[in-house]
Design a protein around this motif. Structure first.
Motif, PDB file in Angstrom:
ATOM      1  N   ALA A 107       0.942  -1.095   0.135  1.00 48.36           N
ATOM      2  CA  ALA A 107      -0.031  -0.032   0.126  1.00 48.36           C
ATOM      3  C   ALA A 107       0.888   1.320   0.081  1.00 48.36           C
ATOM      4  O   ALA A 107       1.901   1.258   0.326  1.00 48.36           O
ATOM      5  CB  ALA A 107      -0.819   0.246   1.109  1.00 48.36           C
ATOM      6  N   ASN A 108       0.318   2.360  -0.461  1.00 48.31           N
ATOM      7  CA  ASN A 108       0.939   3.524  -0.306  1.00 48.31           C
ATOM      8  C   ASN A 108       1.012   3.944   1.063  1.00 48.31           C
ATOM      9  O   ASN A 108       0.236   3.840   1.609  1.00 48.31           O
ATOM     10  CB  ASN A 108       0.323   4.753  -1.281  1.00 48.31           C
ATOM     11  N   GLY A 109       2.144   4.774   1.440  1.00 48.19           N
ATOM     12  CA  GLY A 109       2.214   5.423   2.495  1.00 48.19           C
ATOM     13  C   GLY A 109       3.010   4.248   3.515  1.00 48.19           C
ATOM     14  O   GLY A 109       3.646   3.377   3.173  1.00 48.19           O
ATOM     15  N   LEU A 110       2.991   4.653   4.754  1.00 47.11           N
ATOM     16  CA  LEU A 110       3.886   3.961   5.969  1.00 47.11           C
ATOM     17  C   LEU A 110       3.286   2.824   6.531  1.00 47.11           C
ATOM     18  O   LEU A 110       3.810   1.847   7.050  1.00 47.11           O
ATOM     19  CB  LEU A 110       4.216   5.058   7.058  1.00 47.11           C
ATOM     20  N   GLU A 111       1.680   2.650   6.512  1.00 48.21           N
ATOM     21  CA  GLU A 111       1.046   1.644   7.062  1.00 48.21           C
ATOM     22  C   GLU A 111       1.404   0.439   6.155  1.00 48.21           C
ATOM     23  O   GLU A 111       1.164   0.276   5.094  1.00 48.21           O
ATOM     24  CB  GLU A 111      -0.195   2.114   7.194  1.00 48.21           C
ATOM     25  N   GLU A 112       0.986  -0.737   7.262  1.00 41.31           N
ATOM     26  CA  GLU A 112       1.255  -2.031   6.146  1.00 41.31           C
ATOM     27  C   GLU A 112      -0.050  -2.381   5.774  1.00 41.31           C
ATOM     28  O   GLU A 112      -1.308  -2.202   6.271  1.00 41.31           O
ATOM     29  CB  GLU A 112       1.483  -3.224   7.297  1.00 41.31           C
ATOM     30  N   GLY A 113      -0.088  -2.748   4.351  1.00 38.45           N
ATOM     31  CA  GLY A 113      -0.989  -3.278   3.446  1.00 38.45           C
ATOM     32  C   GLY A 113      -0.894  -3.360   2.229  1.00 38.45           C
ATOM     33  O   GLY A 113       0.283  -3.637   1.926  1.00 38.45           O
ATOM     34  N   ARG A 114      -1.769  -3.744   1.337  1.00 37.28           N
ATOM     35  CA  ARG A 114      -1.466  -4.150   0.013  1.00 37.28           C
ATOM     36  C   ARG A 114      -2.285  -3.111  -0.987  1.00 37.28           C
ATOM     37  O   ARG A 114      -3.400  -2.652  -0.585  1.00 37.28           O
ATOM     38  CB  ARG A 114      -2.045  -5.404  -0.239  1.00 37.28           C
TER      39      ARG A 114
END
Length: 297
Positions: A107-114
């Protein structure tokens, strides 16, 4: 919020998909590449990351109904309904035939994601198909899967399923007046009243009915045409009716047809895919043909 172990997430996804056969093709992160619908699906759903199964299942649940069903642990950002609902069509009655994932990335940004891109292939009991290309971004937030962005678009196979039928003229008139409220009604009427052209001969006051079993976009086209099989010259017939049922097209052409063994009539269903560029003329190809003389021999 409660943390959901991945094993529990996967079991939840499986429970949602009972009765809806699905499979997933998951590539490693890389450049965005959409797979065409006729490419093989090479892995099964239980081999895909469980969060992808959960998110795609939640998207489908929203696509099927006007409301916003609970899809815990998947939570959508506010005002997502207009991105998950089409203007006049819902996928109720359609099961998931396959899910093709063509890109997986962070994912975009610093958070964990997809970020995930792919295609959901739907089908109904009649055999009609509809495919939706999707792009979705989500993050993992204290046990929730928070969908921050989603985009859906109609995906069209390179070679759509198009079928030809022949009806007596009086039955065609009845179909247009009594059984044209929906594509399903029209298909049920054809199943009951379409002629067996292989057992017919002589002159027939008939209507040709061509229909798509794949959903196609508004700027694609379907027509029926009659020509001389030897010379290729077009034969002018009667009225030509065109109908669009949320992307399932129907073309009806009335006329008198010679179905004898010496007939030189050729009946075609002509299809033009959506132009790839603005102001590009449509290019028609023969999607389905019927040679009257050969059928009556």
């Amino acid at each position: 919020m409660t943390h959901w172990p991945l094993r529990h997430l996967f079991l939840f996804a499986c429970a949602l998909l009972v009765g809806s056969p699905a499979s997933v093709y998951a590539e490693q992160p890389g450049a965005l590449e959409f797979s065409t619908l006729n490419e093989p699906v090479v892995t099964t759903l239980d081999q895909a990351p469980s969060d992808i199964a959960l998110v795609t299942t939640a998207i489908v649940a929203r696509m099927r109904t006007d409301g916003a069903p609970e899809t815990t642990p998947v939570v959508f950002a506010p005002n997502m309904a207009n991105r998950l609902h089409e203007k006049s069509f819902r996928y109720a009655g359609f099961f998931i035939d396959s899910i093709t994932v063509s890109f997986i990335g962070p994912a975009n940004g610093l958070e964990e994601g997809r970020r995930v891109y792919g295609t959901i292939q739907f089908a109904d009991q009649l055999g009609r198909r509809a495919a939706t290309a999707f792009g979705v971004e989500y993050v993992f937030d204290a046990g929730e899967i928070y969908v921050s962005d989603v985009s859906l678009d109609l995906a069209v196979p390179v070679d759509p399923d198009i079928r030809l039928y022949l009806l007596p003229t009086e039955r065609a008139s009845q179909m247009l007046s009594d059984a044209s409220a929906s594509h399903l009604d029209l298909m049920a009427f054809l199943a009951e009243h379409a002629l067996d052209v292989n057992s017919m001969s002589g002159m027939c006051n008939c209507a040709i009915v061509a229909t798509t079993f794949d959903r196609i976009p508004g700027d694609a086209h379907l027509y029926t045409s009659v020509s001389n099989a030897e010379s290729g010259d077009k034969i002018v017939m009667g009225s030509h009716f065109l109908m669009d049922y949320d992307g399932w097209r129907v073309a009806v052409l009335e006329g008198q047809f010679d179905l004898t063994s010496s007939s030189d009539i050729r009946i075609d269903a002509l299809y033009a895919a959506a132009p790839t560029q603005i102001d590009t003329p449509s290019t028609f190809t023969v999607a389905r043909s019927f040679l009257a003389g050969e059928a009556s021999q």
